[in-house]
Design a protein around this motif. Structure first.
Motif, short mmCIF file in Angstrom:
data_model
loop_
_atom_site.label_atom_id
_atom_site.label_comp_id
_atom_site.label_asym_id
_atom_site.label_seq_id
_atom_site.Cartn_x
_atom_site.Cartn_y
_atom_site.Cartn_z
N HIS A 147 0.84 -1.20 0.00
CA HIS A 147 0.00 0.00 0.00
C HIS A 147 0.88 1.26 0.00
O HIS A 147 0.61 2.22 -0.73
N TYR A 148 1.92 1.23 0.82
CA TYR A 148 2.82 2.39 0.90
C TYR A 148 3.56 2.61 -0.42
O TYR A 148 3.72 3.75 -0.87
N VAL A 149 3.99 1.52 -1.04
CA VAL A 149 4.67 1.62 -2.33
C VAL A 149 3.75 2.25 -3.38
O VAL A 149 4.15 3.14 -4.14
N LEU A 150 2.51 1.80 -3.42
CA LEU A 150 1.55 2.33 -4.38
C LEU A 150 1.28 3.81 -4.14
O LEU A 150 1.12 4.60 -5.09
N ILE B 106 9.07 0.95 3.46
CA ILE B 106 9.47 0.78 2.07
C ILE B 106 10.93 0.36 1.98
O ILE B 106 11.30 -0.50 1.17
N GLN B 107 11.75 0.94 2.85
CA GLN B 107 13.17 0.56 2.87
C GLN B 107 13.34 -0.90 3.26
O GLN B 107 14.17 -1.63 2.69
N LYS B 108 12.55 -1.37 4.22
CA LYS B 108 12.59 -2.77 4.64
C LYS B 108 12.23 -3.69 3.47
O LYS B 108 12.84 -4.74 3.28
N LEU B 109 11.22 -3.28 2.69
CA LEU B 109 10.82 -4.08 1.55
C LEU B 109 11.93 -4.11 0.50
O LEU B 109 12.24 -5.17 -0.06
N LEU C 247 14.00 -7.42 -0.82
CA LEU C 247 14.05 -7.80 -2.23
C LEU C 247 15.42 -7.57 -2.86
O LEU C 247 15.69 -8.03 -3.98
N GLU C 248 16.25 -6.84 -2.14
CA GLU C 248 17.60 -6.51 -2.60
C GLU C 248 17.59 -5.72 -3.91
O GLU C 248 18.41 -5.95 -4.81
N ILE C 249 16.65 -4.80 -3.99
CA ILE C 249 16.57 -3.90 -5.16
C ILE C 249 16.09 -2.54 -4.68
O ILE C 249 15.68 -2.37 -3.53
N GLN C 250 16.12 -1.55 -5.58
CA GLN C 250 15.55 -0.24 -5.29
C GLN C 250 14.27 -0.08 -6.10
O GLN C 250 14.28 -0.23 -7.33
N ILE C 251 13.19 0.24 -5.40
CA ILE C 251 11.91 0.45 -6.09
C ILE C 251 11.83 1.88 -6.61
O ILE C 251 11.31 2.13 -7.69
#
Length: 312
Positions: free
Chosen positions: A7-10, A36-39, A43-47
């Motif tokens: 939800h936060y990412v969206l 978001i940083q935890k996610l 995932l070991e990527i930057q969204i």
């Protein structure tokens, strides 16, 4: 990974700003940023590319947002399934309605609906067709009422009724004594229209173009409301076309200036519109049934020609 994180990412993807996204999610900005940083760490990527202003999605971030929308929508279906099983019709429900429909249709069904479904919290916004399409796609509306067809692949349309166009002419007009008229009976060099942005205006333009009687340059753009257009015609400043339901409240003197078109009558198609993956189908069905119940007594036209709200 949690639904909350998605939800936060969206929210950040939509608003392109962490602070504004946090406000919309009713959390503090540090809380949203941390989740978001935890996610991203998991995932070991930057969204998000935080070096850009406004914040933008990375290439992989764009793919994640598409999937996140699907996951959040499907998660919402769990509650929807439970509500349907229980026969529960309630909760917040956001509806968009175009301005040329709101003043006539809303008073006809709203009181009936809120009395029949008191647990539904209707949030109604008056919006243009373009705003409605955008908000439906972004998930900011549950459904909408507008002129169709819109030809939007991601949206479903359920026709509520067909509303004919009716001409409103001056007392000294050549067709004042005719029972029914055709487009070529009108003085199309002096057609008064709603301002640009109203789909009813586009419908009239398409109607006249279909009959090859007029080009865009002949139209006079006068007002943002039907009431003003009626007053301008009363002053002998031109001719206008009205949706049928807008003619019902005219006084007897004004009704004498109304002229119906010969069959098939030009008409607009009015529909309930919602995303194909929409939740809360039970509320959409309740809304459709309520409107259908009240509109049948007001409009009984069958032989109509649907005029597109999309400018050709």
């Amino acid at each position: 990974m949690t639904i909350t994180q998605l939800h936060y990412v969206l929210a950040v993807a939509e608003h392109k700003n962490f602070t504004l996204a946090a406000e919309k999610c009713f959390v503090t900005q540090p809380t949203l940023s941390m989740q978001i940083q935890k996610l991203e760490d998991e995932l070991e990527i930057q969204i998000f590319d935080r070096s850009k202003k406004p914040i933008s999605l990375t290439e992989i971030g764009e793919k994640i947002v598409i999937q996140a929308k699907n996951i959040v929508n499907e998660a919402g279906r769990i509650k929807d399934i439970v509500d349907q099983q229980k026969g529960y019709i309630g909760g917040e429900f956001r509806v968009g309605i175009i301005p040329t429909i709101t003043p006539t249709l809303l008073p006809m069904f709203l009181n009936n609906f809120i009395h029949k479904y008191p647990k539904v919290n209707l949030i109604i916004e008056e919006l243009t067709t373009e705003e409605i399409i955008s908000k439906l796609k972004k998930g900011h509306l549950d459904c909408a009422i507008a002129a169709t067809p819109l030809e939007e692949e991601s949206l479903k349309e359920i026709v509520l009724y067909y509303e004919p166009f009716v001409a409103y002419i001056a007392e000294d007009h050549a067709s004042i004594n005719k029972k029914e008229i055709e487009i070529n009976d009108l003085d199309l060099d002096h057609i008064l229209l709603l301002q640009d942005g109203h789909c009813f205006r586009n419908g009239i333009i398409n109607l006249c173009k279909n009959n090859k009687y007029i080009a865009d340059s002949h139209f006079q753009l006068e007002s943002g409301s039907f009431e003003t257009l009626v007053k301008l015609v009363d002053e002998g400043l031109g001719t206008t076309l009205l949706p049928y339901l807008h003619t019902l409240d005219l006084n007897d003197k004004s009704k004498k200036r109304l002229k119906s078109f010969k069959d098939p009558k030009p008409a607009r198609e009015v529909s309930l519109i919602y995303p194909k993956n929409e939740l809360k189908i039970q509320i959409i069905d309740a809304l459709r049934n309520t409107i259908s119940g009240v509109i049948k007594g007001a409009i009984a036209f069958q032989d109509v020609e649907i005029i597109s709200p999309k400018t050709k």
